[in-house]
Enzyme design. Structure first.
Site, PDB file in Angstrom:
ATOM      1  N   GLU A 324       0.862  -1.191   0.000  1.00 11.38           N
ATOM      2  CA  GLU A 324       0.000   0.000   0.000  1.00 11.38           C
ATOM      3  C   GLU A 324       0.892   1.232   0.000  1.00 11.38           C
ATOM      4  OE1 GLU A 324      -1.354   3.321   1.215  1.00 11.38           O
ATOM      5  OE2 GLU A 324      -1.692   2.309   3.128  1.00 11.38           O
ATOM      6  N   CYS A 359      -2.241   8.900   3.733  1.00  9.81           N
ATOM      7  CA  CYS A 359      -2.162   8.297   2.394  1.00  9.81           C
ATOM      8  C   CYS A 359      -3.444   8.486   1.612  1.00  9.81           C
ATOM      9  CB  CYS A 359      -1.806   6.817   2.490  1.00  9.81           C
ATOM     10  SG  CYS A 359      -2.985   5.839   3.425  1.00  9.81           S
TER      11      CYS A 359
END
Length: 616
Positions: A324, A359
């Site tokens: 990720e 993020c």
């Protein structure tokens, strides 16, 4: 008298309507809520899995009114001069020293991985009852000690308590309670339809069994020191795995406390504490860790450049990875939004939470013309009033905390200067900020940049800081094109009154997740989380996050009725070695395929006749 009667009748009518509404609307709604959420709530547990209450002391450094020594350049940083194997922890909001820690050597990594491997052998066979009790106990402790946890996370990351409450505590509680409620169902053997062949399907059934992989690893980022650390631990524990976590060298101090907290729960429940291991080191030794032969899975949360090295090292052992990475998440705003003031609050929370170090934070706001003018006007006024500082130390109201370090300040300033040179307008902020109380703290001004266009550097590179960029699009097609025009594809949001239009836009966006008329709720909803393109691959979270940490073992068996009758499948005589008659064997298999897959009734009948004769 007539007036009184009319009034009385009117009151009777009102009463009758409200009673009907209560009986047919309110009562069914209350029952639905009870049946769906309360009766099955993770807080309604079997007594055998009830949470155990215990005490775990908060570090002095996280207590109110703590006065620690401040570090000053050149000693302000995680590197210790002349000691390459030491990591120095300090508060990025105040510069206060938190401790020095020896990095985990390669020999120590080996030892901790082997301890985890030994502990996992028995844990693999633990009951879901016990696994839920671990999670119940952790959940209850978090609920009862929210401020302690927030203060530890804030001290090591520089964020505000509110940011810690929403981004660290709430999402961790959601993960815990979702797994408590739905984890066992997710990991139960999954019955599958079995063969589609008409004949074989009558005899065989299939299922998938989810078995723990063994020792899994997680390399987690510093921006959410509590949640990013606890998330993989929670999933690993519940799936029957052991876990070795490599925390970021930026947040060693808090990571040790958080891991010790979970270990205390394991000890309390008479579970081997070695099930969870923590390592920390600089990048030169991380390569050894990610290429270790005894790791069965790696979850990596971080940047694209580091991911290249993680994946390269994992490939040496063929270790599967979930990766990720960064994002350039956009919010597409349509002109028919009903309340731009309310939307501006969502945009500010999505941009400035944790000083933009998120993020799935909002990196771009792409608006149609009417929405653009309205939001630029509102945000221009609101962002100028944002206050920065350390609210676990100050009595003043604080909106935004510090960044983890100042090593990217020049890059942020260059992005902004490049945009202004190419026609963007800097409304507020745009540079580093020296706090009057904490001059060595890592603060960057909350920034609003408008009239941004796709060819500017800030449009395509991840900012990961407190910079709100506004982009005007003349049509939905252009908005979608701009949104898809970067190498990233982690998450997006769409705001508009017409759900059908928003839904169509969601289908066109190249990203792993989309929120319609909200921001980042796909993460809270415990759906599979991960990106596309250069935002990574693989998923964690939700059902896929649990099954991804398991070996999906396929098992085929005779149907229960056949087993009950003592009938077992066998190789038909025409196919048994040595083949008695090649032509007859061919005819048998040919007829088996016809009978099993042909959809013409007469052909099936003829095939059964051929099979009955053994292919003769």
């Amino acid at each position: 008298m007539i007036a009184i009667d009319l009034k009385f009748e009117h009151l009777q009518w009102q009463y009758q309507i409200s009673t009907t509404f209560f009986i047919f609307v309110i009562l069914p709604a209350l029952y639905y809520i009870y049946a769906k959420y309360i009766s099955k709530s993770p807080n309604r547990y079997n007594k055998l899995e009830a949470p155990v209450k215990f005490k775990f002391p908060i570090p002095d450094e996280a207590k109110p009114h703590w006065k620690g020594k401040r570090l000053y350049p050149p000693n302000l940083g995680i590197q210790v001069p002349n000691e390459p194997n030491k990591i120095q922890s300090y508060c990025p909001a105040t510069g206060q020293y938190l401790g020095t820690f020896a990095t985990t050597s390669k020999d120590e990594m080996n030892l901790r991985i082997q301890r985890a491997k030994a502990a996992q052998k028995s844990w693999a066979h633990s009951s879901f009852l016990l696994r839920r009790q671990v999670l119940q106990t952790l959940s209850r402790f978090i609920i009862d000690h929210q401020e302690d946890i927030a203060r530890v996370a804030c001290r090591d990351s520089g964020k505000t308590k509110l940011d810690a409450s929403m981004g660290e505590i709430m999402v961790t509680l959601e993960k815990l309670n979702w797994i408590i409620a739905h984890g066992e169902r997710t990991l139960r053997p999954s019955t599958r339809p079995g063969p589609s062949n008409l004949i074989i399907g009558l005899m065989k059934s299939g299922e998938v069994r989810y078995e723990p992989l063994g020792v899994v690893a997680a390399l987690v980022s510093w921006n959410y020191p509590f949640h990013n650390l606890l998330g993989p631990i929670i999933a690993a524990i519940f799936t029957g795995n052991a876990i070795v976590v490599k925390c970021s060298e930026q947040v060693v101090w808090s990571s040790i406390w958080f891991v010790d907290l979970v270990k205390a729960i394991l000890k309390l429940l008479d579970i081997d504490e070695d099930l969870i291991q923590l390592v920390y080191c600089f990048p030169n030794d991380a390569d050894y860790f990610t290429s270790h032969p005894d790791l069965n899975h790696i979850t990596f949360i971080g940047s694209k450049p580091v991911a290249h090295k993680v994946v390269e090292n994992a490939a040496k052992q063929l270790t599967p990875c979930v990766v990720e990475l960064g994002g350039k998440d956009s919010v597409i705003v349509l002109d028919d939004v009903a309340d731009f003031n309310a939307l501006s609050s969502v945009i500010m929370r999505g941009t400035f939470q944790s000083a933009g170090q998120n993020c799935i934070g909002i990196e771009r706001v792409i608006c149609l013309p009417k929405a653009y003018e309205a939001l630029v006007d509102i945000l221009s006024k609101r962002i100028k009033d944002l206050r920065v500082g350390s609210n676990i130390d100050q009595l003043d109201e604080i909106d935004m905390g510090a960044m983890i370090s100042d090593n990217r300040f020049s890059q942020l300033e260059n992005f902004i200067q490049d945009a202004v040179a190419k026609g963007a307008r800097l409304v507020s902020g745009g540079k580093r900020y020296q706090h009057p109380n904490y001059p060595q703290g890592h603060y960057f001004e909350p920034t609003l940049l408008v009239d941004v266009t796709p060819e500017m550097d800030i449009s395509c590179n991840e900012v990961f800081g407190p910079v709100l960029t506004m982009i005007k699009a003349n049509s939905i097609d252009e908005a979608v094109e701009i949104s898809n025009g970067t190498e990233f594809g982690l998450g997006n949001s769409i705001f508009g009154k017409d759900f059908k239009t928003c839904n169509e836009i969601a289908n066109r966006l190249e990203s792993g997740s989309v929120a319609i008329n909200d921001f980042a709720t796909f993460y809270v909803a415990q759906l599979p989380f991960g990106g596309v393109k250069k935002s990574g691959y693989g998923k964690f979270g939700g059902e896929e996050g649990l099954t991804g940490l398991c070996n999906a073992k396929s098992v085929v068996m005779d149907k229960p009725l056949l087993r009950a009758l003592g009938i077992a499948t066998a190789i038909p005589p025409p196919l048994d070695y040595p083949i008695p008659n090649d032509k007859q064997a061919w005819n048998f298999v040919h007829s088996l395929n016809k009978a099993g897959y042909d959809n013409r009734v007469w052909e099936i009948v003829k095939s059964f006749k051929k099979l009955a004769s053994g292919g003769a």
